[in-house]
Design an enzyme around this catalytic site. Sequence first.
Site, PDB file in Angstrom:
ATOM      1  N   GLY A 142       0.830  -1.217   0.000  1.00 48.28           N
ATOM      2  CA  GLY A 142       0.000   0.000   0.000  1.00 48.28           C
ATOM      3  C   GLY A 142       0.861   1.262   0.000  1.00 48.28           C
ATOM      4  CB  ALA A 158      -2.432  -5.236   6.298  1.00 45.81           C
ATOM      5  CB  ALA A 159      -6.634  -2.054   7.921  1.00 45.93           C
ATOM      6  CB  THR A 190      -7.501   5.817  11.693  1.00 52.31           C
ATOM      7  OG1 THR A 190      -8.308   6.824  11.072  1.00 52.31           O
ATOM      8  CG2 THR A 190      -8.452   4.758  12.200  1.00 52.31           C
ATOM      9  CD  GLU A 245     -13.009   8.272   9.640  1.00 54.80           C
ATOM     10  OE1 GLU A 245     -14.132   7.855   9.904  1.00 54.80           O
ATOM     11  OE2 GLU A 245     -12.797   9.402   9.163  1.00 54.80           O
ATOM     12  CE1 TYR A 296      -9.938   1.690   8.521  1.00 56.00           C
ATOM     13  CE2 TYR A 296     -10.505   3.928   9.156  1.00 56.00           C
ATOM     14  CZ  TYR A 296      -9.559   2.992   8.816  1.00 56.00           C
ATOM     15  OH  TYR A 296      -8.227   3.338   8.787  1.00 56.00           O
ATOM     16  CE  LYS A 313      -7.262   0.544  10.900  1.00 55.58           C
ATOM     17  NZ  LYS A 313      -5.878   0.079  10.768  1.00 55.58           N
TER      18      LYS A 313
HETATM   19  O1  G4F Z   1     -10.538  10.371   1.064  1.00 55.06           O
HETATM   20  P1  G4F Z   1     -11.621   9.857   1.936  1.00 55.06           P
HETATM   21  O2  G4F Z   1     -12.433   8.751   1.403  1.00 55.06           O
HETATM   22  O3  G4F Z   1     -10.912   9.493   3.306  1.00 55.06           O
HETATM   23  P2  G4F Z   1     -11.491   9.246   4.777  1.00 55.06           P
HETATM   24  O4  G4F Z   1     -12.840   8.673   4.726  1.00 55.06           O
HETATM   25  O5  G4F Z   1     -11.328  10.506   5.566  1.00 55.06           O
HETATM   26  O6  G4F Z   1     -10.511   8.144   5.343  1.00 55.06           O
HETATM   27  C1  G4F Z   1      -9.111   8.145   5.151  1.00 55.06           C
HETATM   28  O7  G4F Z   1      -8.450   8.794   6.201  1.00 55.06           O
HETATM   29  C2  G4F Z   1      -8.642   8.214   7.499  1.00 55.06           C
HETATM   30  C3  G4F Z   1      -7.844   9.004   8.508  1.00 55.06           C
HETATM   31  O8  G4F Z   1      -6.482   8.819   8.315  1.00 55.06           O
HETATM   32  C4  G4F Z   1      -8.213   6.756   7.481  1.00 55.06           C
HETATM   33  F1  G4F Z   1      -8.471   6.203   8.674  1.00 55.06           F
HETATM   34  C5  G4F Z   1      -8.934   6.000   6.399  1.00 55.06           C
HETATM   35  O9  G4F Z   1      -8.441   4.675   6.337  1.00 55.06           O
HETATM   36  C6  G4F Z   1      -8.681   6.693   5.075  1.00 55.06           C
HETATM   37  O10 G4F Z   1      -7.306   6.622   4.775  1.00 55.06           O
HETATM   38  O11 G4F Z   1     -12.619  11.034   2.315  1.00 55.06           O
HETATM   39  C7  G4F Z   1     -12.135  12.289   2.769  1.00 55.06           C
HETATM   40  C8  G4F Z   1     -13.298  13.288   2.832  1.00 55.06           C
HETATM   41  C9  G4F Z   1     -14.520  12.732   3.537  1.00 55.06           C
HETATM   42  O12 G4F Z   1     -15.025  13.793   4.319  1.00 55.06           O
HETATM   43  C10 G4F Z   1     -15.506  12.401   2.416  1.00 55.06           C
HETATM   44  O13 G4F Z   1     -16.870  12.470   2.784  1.00 55.06           O
HETATM   45  O14 G4F Z   1     -13.745  13.567   1.491  1.00 55.06           O
HETATM   46  C11 G4F Z   1     -15.155  13.520   1.456  1.00 55.06           C
HETATM   47  N1  G4F Z   1     -15.587  13.274   0.071  1.00 55.06           N
HETATM   48  C12 G4F Z   1     -16.322  14.139  -0.666  1.00 55.06           C
HETATM   49  N2  G4F Z   1     -16.550  13.619  -1.885  1.00 55.06           N
HETATM   50  C13 G4F Z   1     -15.328  12.186  -0.664  1.00 55.06           C
HETATM   51  C14 G4F Z   1     -15.931  12.401  -1.918  1.00 55.06           C
HETATM   52  N3  G4F Z   1     -14.607  11.066  -0.400  1.00 55.06           N
HETATM   53  C15 G4F Z   1     -14.488  10.131  -1.373  1.00 55.06           C
HETATM   54  N4  G4F Z   1     -13.752   9.021  -1.139  1.00 55.06           N
HETATM   55  N5  G4F Z   1     -15.099  10.297  -2.610  1.00 55.06           N
HETATM   56  C16 G4F Z   1     -15.828  11.412  -2.922  1.00 55.06           C
HETATM   57  O15 G4F Z   1     -16.362  11.550  -4.025  1.00 55.06           O
END
Ligand code: G4F
Length: 329
Positions: A17, A89-90, A133, A135, A157, A161
């Site tokens: 990853g 890994a997760a 995380t 989260e 998730y 964690k």
């Molecule tokens: O990029 P995201 O999907 O990341 P999220 O959910 O924050 O999680 C990541 O970070 C966490 C903290 O380190 C980790 F634990 C987790 O494993 C992962 O790496 O979303 C980021 C933000 C959210 O607020 C989401 O609602 O972007 C917003 N968003 C808006 N439009 C979107 C979208 N996210 C995604 N994936 N796709 C969209 O179209």
Amino acid sequence: MIHSPQQKRAFITGITGQDGSYLAELLLSKGYLVYGLVRRVAFEDEAHRMPRIAHLLDRIELIPGSLESFPSLYGAIRKTQPDEVYHLAAQSYVSTSFDDEFSTLNANINGTHNMLAACRDLAPQARFYFAATSEMFGRPTQVPQDESTPFLPSSAYGISKVAGFHLTKNYRETYGIFACSGILYNHESPRRGFEFVTRKITSHAAMIKHGVKKQLELGNLDARRDWGHAREYMEAVWAMLQQKQPKDYVICTGRLHSVREFCRTAFERLGLDYREHVVSSDKFFRTDPEQLVGNPALATKDLGWHSRVSFQDLVYEMVDHDLAYYKAK
Ligand code: G4F
């Protein structure tokens, strides 16, 4: 691999990853012998299934195994006898954890438990890192969050964690293992998976610039995150295992930016106006915490770590990478 008895041995789960690949590079640069756990199926086509570590394959050793299989982890730890174990890994995509709670909970909780139990039995002297995380804070009661903020996870998730975090703490307190958790906020890079919002934006911006896409559909443009660079977050992770005492640390920039700001910066880098290309669709909306932003003071004090890459430099690096990536395609 040829190695000397003085070389430290590191074992990484999730080595294929984003984080695993940066961590492997860091450890190799420090002279470690690096082992990585990889699903057996990935060996069938290494170049395509492991693009992030393709350039490292002649310097690391990959061990076939699966987090769900205690015997395979047991065999891997017995074979490698690590000094340091990085359990990264997760199932880490938050949206997927809503679609499939069962596999998220199984893989993330049992996987961590299996790793800890194998280390306790076979390498109790090994230092253990668990990838926790932000989260876990869910909808936080405190802004910014730090190591004393209560966990209120709001996804399967996050729940998985929190369980991994407590298992790690329990192995530290009950079995005396040097085990700690890094509570990492969002960390990104050109190696980020395409489903995460940052890479979704930079890859689409690049495709739009090349004329192969016209539009980008996102969810909530006003969602905000504390975004840092994955490469430097791995420096903090390594530093945690070099301390005298095991402790848990929040790793973050302490700064919030919106998805909209990310879009504006990414499209501007390419001479484009995001408003002409980005649309918001219910399909990608999530109920998001408003104020997920950390306080890195303890990491700065103990580890001498702070985030150095600015938001703009992070976005530009990702956009520049994706522009070249899609040009070459
Ligand atoms: O990029 P995201 O999907 O990341 P999220 O959910 O924050 O999680 C990541 O970070 C966490 C903290 O380190 C980790 F634990 C987790 O494993 C992962 O790496 O979303 C980021 C933000 C959210 O607020 C989401 O609602 O972007 C917003 N968003 C808006 N439009 C979107 C979208 N996210 C995604 N994936 N796709 C969209 O179209």
